[in-house]
Each structure stands twice: as C-alpha cells, then as structure tokens.
Scaffold this motif. Sequence first.
Motif, PDB file in Angstrom:
ATOM      1  N   LYS A 158      35.632  70.523   3.889  1.00 15.66           N
ATOM      2  CA  LYS A 158      35.018  69.477   3.079  1.00 15.66           C
ATOM      3  C   LYS A 158      35.191  68.087   3.688  1.00 15.66           C
ATOM      4  O   LYS A 158      34.369  67.210   3.478  1.00 15.66           O
ATOM      5  N   GLU A 159      36.254  67.886   4.443  1.00 18.50           N
ATOM      6  CA  GLU A 159      36.576  66.558   4.965  1.00 18.50           C
ATOM      7  C   GLU A 159      35.614  66.180   6.091  1.00 18.50           C
ATOM      8  O   GLU A 159      35.536  66.869   7.104  1.00 18.50           O
ATOM      9  N   LYS A 160      34.909  65.054   5.911  1.00 19.89           N
ATOM     10  CA  LYS A 160      33.900  64.627   6.887  1.00 19.89           C
ATOM     11  C   LYS A 160      34.491  64.388   8.267  1.00 19.89           C
ATOM     12  O   LYS A 160      33.879  64.716   9.273  1.00 19.89           O
ATOM     13  N   GLN A 188      33.158  66.192  11.610  1.00 15.64           N
ATOM     14  CA  GLN A 188      32.645  65.425  12.746  1.00 15.64           C
ATOM     15  C   GLN A 188      33.383  65.785  14.037  1.00 15.64           C
ATOM     16  O   GLN A 188      32.760  65.947  15.091  1.00 15.64           O
ATOM     17  N   GLY A 189      34.695  65.879  13.968  1.00 17.69           N
ATOM     18  CA  GLY A 189      35.477  66.225  15.153  1.00 17.69           C
ATOM     19  C   GLY A 189      35.139  67.616  15.664  1.00 17.69           C
ATOM     20  O   GLY A 189      34.940  67.826  16.863  1.00 17.69           O
ATOM     21  N   LYS A 246      29.681  70.871  20.265  1.00 17.10           N
ATOM     22  CA  LYS A 246      28.600  70.385  21.129  1.00 17.10           C
ATOM     23  C   LYS A 246      29.035  70.432  22.592  1.00 17.10           C
ATOM     24  O   LYS A 246      28.293  70.895  23.465  1.00 17.10           O
ATOM     25  N   ARG A 247      30.245  69.969  22.871  1.00 13.88           N
ATOM     26  CA  ARG A 247      30.765  69.983  24.244  1.00 13.88           C
ATOM     27  C   ARG A 247      30.925  71.407  24.769  1.00 13.88           C
ATOM     28  O   ARG A 247      30.744  71.665  25.954  1.00 13.88           O
ATOM     29  N   LEU A 248      31.278  72.333  23.892  1.00 14.20           N
ATOM     30  CA  LEU A 248      31.517  73.722  24.301  1.00 14.20           C
ATOM     31  C   LEU A 248      30.241  74.468  24.681  1.00 14.20           C
ATOM     32  O   LEU A 248      30.312  75.500  25.352  1.00 14.20           O
ATOM     33  N   THR A 249      29.072  73.971  24.280  1.00  7.92           N
ATOM     34  CA  THR A 249      27.832  74.693  24.592  1.00  7.92           C
ATOM     35  C   THR A 249      27.631  74.878  26.093  1.00  7.92           C
ATOM     36  O   THR A 249      26.945  75.811  26.509  1.00  7.92           O
ATOM     37  N   MET A 297      43.698  73.026  11.556  1.00  8.29           N
ATOM     38  CA  MET A 297      43.862  73.980  12.666  1.00  8.29           C
ATOM     39  C   MET A 297      42.531  74.287  13.333  1.00  8.29           C
ATOM     40  O   MET A 297      42.472  74.516  14.532  1.00  8.29           O
ATOM     41  N   ARG A 298      41.481  74.265  12.559  1.00  7.00           N
ATOM     42  CA  ARG A 298      40.155  74.522  13.119  1.00  7.00           C
ATOM     43  C   ARG A 298      39.811  73.481  14.186  1.00  7.00           C
ATOM     44  O   ARG A 298      39.318  73.818  15.256  1.00  7.00           O
ATOM     45  N   LEU A 299      40.066  72.211  13.882  1.00  3.69           N
ATOM     46  CA  LEU A 299      39.814  71.131  14.837  1.00  3.69           C
ATOM     47  C   LEU A 299      40.715  71.274  16.058  1.00  3.69           C
ATOM     48  O   LEU A 299      40.247  71.170  17.201  1.00  3.69           O
ATOM     49  N   ILE A 300      41.983  71.522  15.847  1.00  4.36           N
ATOM     50  CA  ILE A 300      42.922  71.676  16.961  1.00  4.36           C
ATOM     51  C   ILE A 300      42.500  72.853  17.840  1.00  4.36           C
ATOM     52  O   ILE A 300      42.507  72.755  19.069  1.00  4.36           O
TER      53      ILE A 300
END
Length: 159
Positions: free
Chosen positions: A12-14, A18-19, A25-28, A137-140
């Motif tokens: 839920k946290e924007k 965003q992160g 996007k970079r991983l594509t 953890m998802r972002l990390i």
Amino acid sequence: MNITIVTIGKLKEKYLIQGINEYLKRLTAYAKVDIIELADEKAPENLSESEMEQVKQKEGERILSKVSDDTHVIALAIEGKMKSSEQLAADIENLATYGKSKVAFVIGGSLGLSKDVMKRANDTLSFSKMTFPHQLMRLILVEQVYRAFRIIRNEPYHK
C-alpha cells in the motif's frame, strides 16, 4: 531467466511501490521478473501457537499453489542462510548455468512461512537477524537481485 517473487500481503505504501517499480524497470535488461501478491490470512492480534500455525498453513497453501514443480524456490526467512551480494550473484549465475531458468523468491506474511513452504524450498536466504516488515523486504530483495545481475555482468554497482 524468469524470476518470480511470491509474497503475502498487498503493498500500500507509495514510496515502496515506487522503489520496487524502479528496480523492476532496471531488471528488464537482465531477466523477466514478476511479483505475485497473495492475500494475507485475516487473524486477530493475539493468536495461540496453534492458531499461528493455521494462519501460516493457509498462507503457505496459497504460496505453493503459485510455484511449479520445475521452479527453484528460495525462501526468505530469518533463520535462512546469510549471504553477501556477491554470493547471491554467484548463486543466481549458477542456477542459470545449470538450466534452472525459473526461480521463485518467497516472502511470507507477518508470522513467517509454513513448514510445508520451508520443506519445498531448495534454498533459504536471510538478509539479517533483524526482523523487517515483509513489505520492505520486497524492496530490499528486488534491489539485491538487480545488484546481483550487475555483479554477474561485471557492471559497476555501489559498494
């Protein structure tokens, strides 16, 4: 390589969204990465030990329904193996080298992962002995997967 992140709970946290989107996007350039968000089991704050196991079991069934038999599963768990970014990169490179093109990282809910998910896991990974919110953890994780591909390709990354 096809990487799936199977996770309990909606983000839920924007700022986290965003992160994560930035790293996706970079991983594509390196891999196909999908995130599968599964509903967390609704439960009251004070649960007995058996009620906690039931919650983890139900969430675990949802997780396992999204993992095919030919997928290499890496469970994120506080009791998992601690690795450096370079070790994670080497693991990902070895999986690709030996034909494991489907990799799933699994992030449990606030109570952790069920015994069945841990049994199904081919490997475990811990980022710290500290407890982090599973949404963070998802972002990390996506940052570390991105960093791993930069290391594999001998591209510059922040040390």
